[in-house]
Scaffold this active site. Structure first.
Site, short mmCIF file in Angstrom:
data_model
loop_
_atom_site.label_atom_id
_atom_site.label_comp_id
_atom_site.label_asym_id
_atom_site.label_seq_id
_atom_site.Cartn_x
_atom_site.Cartn_y
_atom_site.Cartn_z
N TYR A 12 0.82 -1.22 0.00
CA TYR A 12 0.00 0.00 0.00
C TYR A 12 0.85 1.28 0.00
CZ TYR A 12 -0.46 -0.10 5.31
OH TYR A 12 -0.29 -0.12 6.66
N GLU A 13 0.22 2.37 -0.25
CA GLU A 13 0.91 3.67 -0.46
C GLU A 13 1.89 3.60 -1.61
OE1 GLU A 13 -1.39 5.57 1.79
OE2 GLU A 13 0.16 6.57 0.66
N GLY A 14 1.53 2.86 -2.66
CA GLY A 14 2.46 2.65 -3.78
C GLY A 14 3.28 1.42 -3.51
#
Lengths: 566, 566
Positions: free
Chosen positions: B427-429
């Site tokens: 997550y978050e890239g």
């Protein structure tokens, strides 16, 4: 995403990389003709794809459970087990005289690989029974053999192995379970065992426990341990399950994965057992079982990696996200996704080739009695186990990563591979124990078996210089540095060896994997593409690993327990 | 095994490795005196050890669930959240004018690290809110700021970020959620968002969703995206939660880990929202939030690694198994266990130092407006995120391994760290996206920021040659090869960069980690022992990684989709 058995890879590995022909050229395995092997692989593929693969998620979603002392298995597992048994797959490698197929371990290994991909939790059950058959065949009395082996092969009964106790894990010699001679040819076994895989089920008529215990005159440590057959139901005069033995499943563990496989705490309260092999020689008998089980567990890692790879590949070929260089828009065209998939496939090939080479060595040792083949098998077993399982974890984790956010969602199935496979680096001897076995016991020959293998790797590299100069040079040089590192290793104290054992084992696997890929490329130009991934991207890691090896133990003990806790 | 906050490490890193003094010497952060920082760390440690740590297993055993459209959180989470809010920890870094503490990001990072160790699932909630505060502070109108920021800081309301849609993950520009101007200063937002962390709870009076959506005249792709504040309850004239907005939690995901954090599918049906920032400039605003969140997620990986390390260390210091060289009989004396623990501790130190150096760069960029500090922060953010989380997974997995069979049993708690932390690499890239950011956007300066950092690393190594000649030479040489690799990198096509992005980022982290350890050893001789682990055992991996980098993409695309599926 249905599983498809990688039959072309098995055929290719048999024919061009690990040399199954030398096995089937022996008298012992003469019946394993190419036609027979082909039929076996094809049937095992059908079983795995059509019967076992659909059960994989069931085991995870509906774990085995304990109800009033009785284990209830996951939905469909009883049918799956019956299909495995009816196909004769439990007794693949067992001697024909007891009803087995007498197939080479190499063929058994390929079949176990497929079954592990399809449904690891269920596959663990026949894997345990296979080990038990082997142990009985080598060590049990004729009477025990005649009673148990045919029923284990038919799948009517299942087998387990009971080693671990709360205070005796990697240090089996610390076990406290005791056995007393009842004077009638039987023994009373009392104690608690933990981590017993498939300790019970609701689909076999009996469950046969091989239990390590100490006789009253048994010395402390591993030299005072004996092995006993302790069945759930005592066979009657006709060999049918009779009176219930004094043993119980106390509880099942709540595990990270492999939920379909019940892992039990077992209590034996004066349970009736029969001695297997000589008194106090139980560890030797257990090692027979464990050695094959170690290869088998390595193959579990490989099977799961194959499943995880196929799962991730299917997703990557379908999922559209962002502009891609190839322009087809699915994420398989993104360089980093393609890198991951290429690495995953190259790793699976490497580990599978090593495992099959180990199996061929086991077969050749059995068929020819050759000490060299025996040493080869002994050398490759810990590598096949530790690298196969470590690779299985890494590939399953990459499979999660390829799925992006979907990888963290259980319904996707990618995470189950990671959860299931994690235990394979722990059970049947942790990977640390495997590595210590490699640098300790397996180097008691002064490294001779390792040097012989390196010579083969270098000879093969020499022969490849014309066609693949860069790859051949890389493999030759890596083998040379492994040879030098091995020379260094065998001159060290044992604890310095142990400190570098895990990096050394992985470096060894890196060199062997590269060698297998180079061999594949020589046989089939089309396989050079994958070989380049293995040799140019993965092999270089061996150098860093060997640097770690040569650090030895000293720096580690400078770091005191207080430093670690600071 | 209770968590103990590593306060000595934070103090040491601040004082001797990352240079917090330069931050607190600025006007902006002048109030963060040594006494204040000490008080902050001490209080945050108490909160983490005494309040949050006991909740860790609750979240896992009793996941957040959806009941009739309402999210019910795990037992104790409401109290834990209240303690976080009441301590002022949500608004640590927020401006004092809105009620925040105005602390440096470096200090916030240390606190987030502790909270993440103690209870990752709950810590994710204030982390999201922190990001939202930052985004509003930079981009929202004064009216929105005045209404939302104080309530977010007090913890009365929570914040979320809504980017992902089923067809728009890494490719945010593919989103379809639309917004229509209602002509009264508000917008109607309609669409479905997925993977929304902490989309709802039963302990805050409101939940404030920052939602990316496209206005009717928004272009396709990321340039046509706008950002909206869409609260669960529409604030009334007094700023109290009023009418229920037209948004719903459709379902919660069943995840591999982080069960205490509800991850939702959200449906917006003409929900009322307010524009944040300029129309069509939503991505710029979102990047403010994401950059800090990326560092924050990297720190989650570090926090979990710390927790897993402490858990494994406690087990290793207690578990007796086999004869050990040191003779005390606990497994910490086995060389392979000590190797694992030493590597775990060295890795945590490396990643923590990198994350804090990134935070210091963020602080210095804000306080001084310096373009060089800005570039340093931009360069370090993807490294801190990807290496922190990848390391977190590896250390958690080693923690399982140290536990042996116990590691696979959920009650032990070791497996939860591994399950929880796995998502941080996604997550978050995803970490692949981070690496592409590093070799793409962050190298648009031709590598200047990277070269400047390498110069600092080499200068530091020069200064260490007298005291630690071997370690200094190793670090200097590694930095030199990273510099050369970076020169090569910036001359390549983008897809060749992307193919080597993940290995390059890890090589970068290896060099930086070694540099941080060397810096630590220079400041405190006692830390040289751990530095030796990092520099002699871990650093050498950088060479193999840079070999991978230089392979570029070509070999990967030779391997066609058909080859991969063969």
């Amino acid at each position: 995403m249905p599983y498809r058995a990688p039959l072309a890879d098995f055929r290719f590995l048999f024919d061009h990389v690990v040399g199954l022909a030398q096995v089937t050229a022996t008298d012992m395995f003469a019946e394993a003709t190419p036609e027979t092997v082909e039929a076996i692989l094809t049937e095992a593929a059908k079983l795995s794809e059509n019967v076992l693969s659909p059960l994989q998620r069931n085991g995870d979603k509906h774990p085995a459970r304990l109800e009033n002392g009785v284990v209830r298995t996951s939905p469909g597992f009883a049918d799956g087990y019956r299909a495995i048994a009816d196909g004769g797959w439990i007794g693949m490698a067992a001697p024909a005289e007891h009803g087995g197929m007498g197939l080479p371990m190499a063929v058994t290994t390929a079949v176990n690989d497929m079954m592990a991909s399809a449904c690891l939790a269920l596959q663990l059950n026949p894997l345990m029974t296979q080990g038990q058959i082997e142990a009985l065949d080598h060590h049990a009395s004729d009477a025990l053999k005649a009673l148990y082996i045919p029923r284990l092969i038919s799948g009517e009964w299942c087998g387990t192995m009971n080693l671990t106790e709360p205070q005796a894990g990697s240090d089996v010699g610390a076990l406290r379970t005791r056995a007393e001679d009842l004077g009638d040819g039987t023994y009373a076994v009392t104690g608690q065992k933990i981590y017993i895989s498939w300790a019970d089920n609701d689909f076999s008529a009996n469950v046969c426990h091989l239990v390590l215990a100490r006789l009253p005159d048994g010395a402390a440590g591993t030299k005072g341990i004996s092995l006993f057959m302790v069945p759930k139901f005592l066979p009657d005069a006709d060999g049918n399950p009779g009176r219930r033995n004094s043993l119980n499943v106390v509880s099942l563990e709540h595990k990270l994965g492999l939920h379909g496989s019940p892992t039990a705490v077992m209590q034996y309260d004066g349970a009736v057992g029969w001695l297997v092999g000589e008194p106090h020689r139980g560890m030797a008998a257990m090692f027979t079982m464990m050695n094959n089980a170690r290869l088998g567990v390595g193959v579990q890692g490989i099977g799961v990696a194959e499943g995880a790879y196929q799962h991730a590949l299917a997703y990557a070929m379908e999922r559209r996200q962002g502009a891609t260089p190839g322009g087809n828009g699915t994420i398989i065209d993104h360089a980093d996704v393609r890198r991951m998939l290429g690495v995953m496939k190259a790793e699976v090939f490497s580990a599978r080739a090593i495992a099959l080479a180990c199996a061929v060595a086991i077969d050749m040792a059995r068929a020819t009695g050759s000490a060299e083949w025996q040493a080869r098998a002994a050398l490759l077993t810990p590598i096949a186990k530790a690298y196969g399982t470590e690779m299985g974890i890494e590939v399953a984790s990459m499979g999660v990563q390829v799925h992006g956010g979907m990888g963290f969602i259980e319904e996707t199935g990618a995470a189950q591979y990671l959860r299931d496979v994690r235990v394979t680096a722990i059970y049947e001897g942790t990977n640390g124990i495997q590595a210590m076995d490699l640098v300790g016991r397996k180097m008691m020959d002064g490294g001779e078996a390792a040097f012989r293998l390196m010579e083969e790797v270098q000879a093969q590299a020499e022969s490849a210089r014309g066609r693949f100069p860069n790859m051949a040079t890389a493999v030759w040089n890596a083998a040379e540095s492994l040879r030098e590192a091995t020379e260094w290793l065998v001159a060290q104290d044992m604890n310095d060896r142990f400190a570098g054992a895990v990096p050394y084992l992985r470096a060894f696997a890196r060199v062997l994997g590269a060698h297998m890929h180079l061999t594949a490329a020589l046989a089939d130009e089309g396989r050079a593409k994958l070989a380049r991934i293995a040799i140019k991207r993965l092999l270089p890691e061996h150098a860093a690993l060997l640097v770690q090896l040569r650090e030895g133990a000293a720096g580690l003990y400078d770091l005191t327990a207080e430093d670690l806790a600071a």
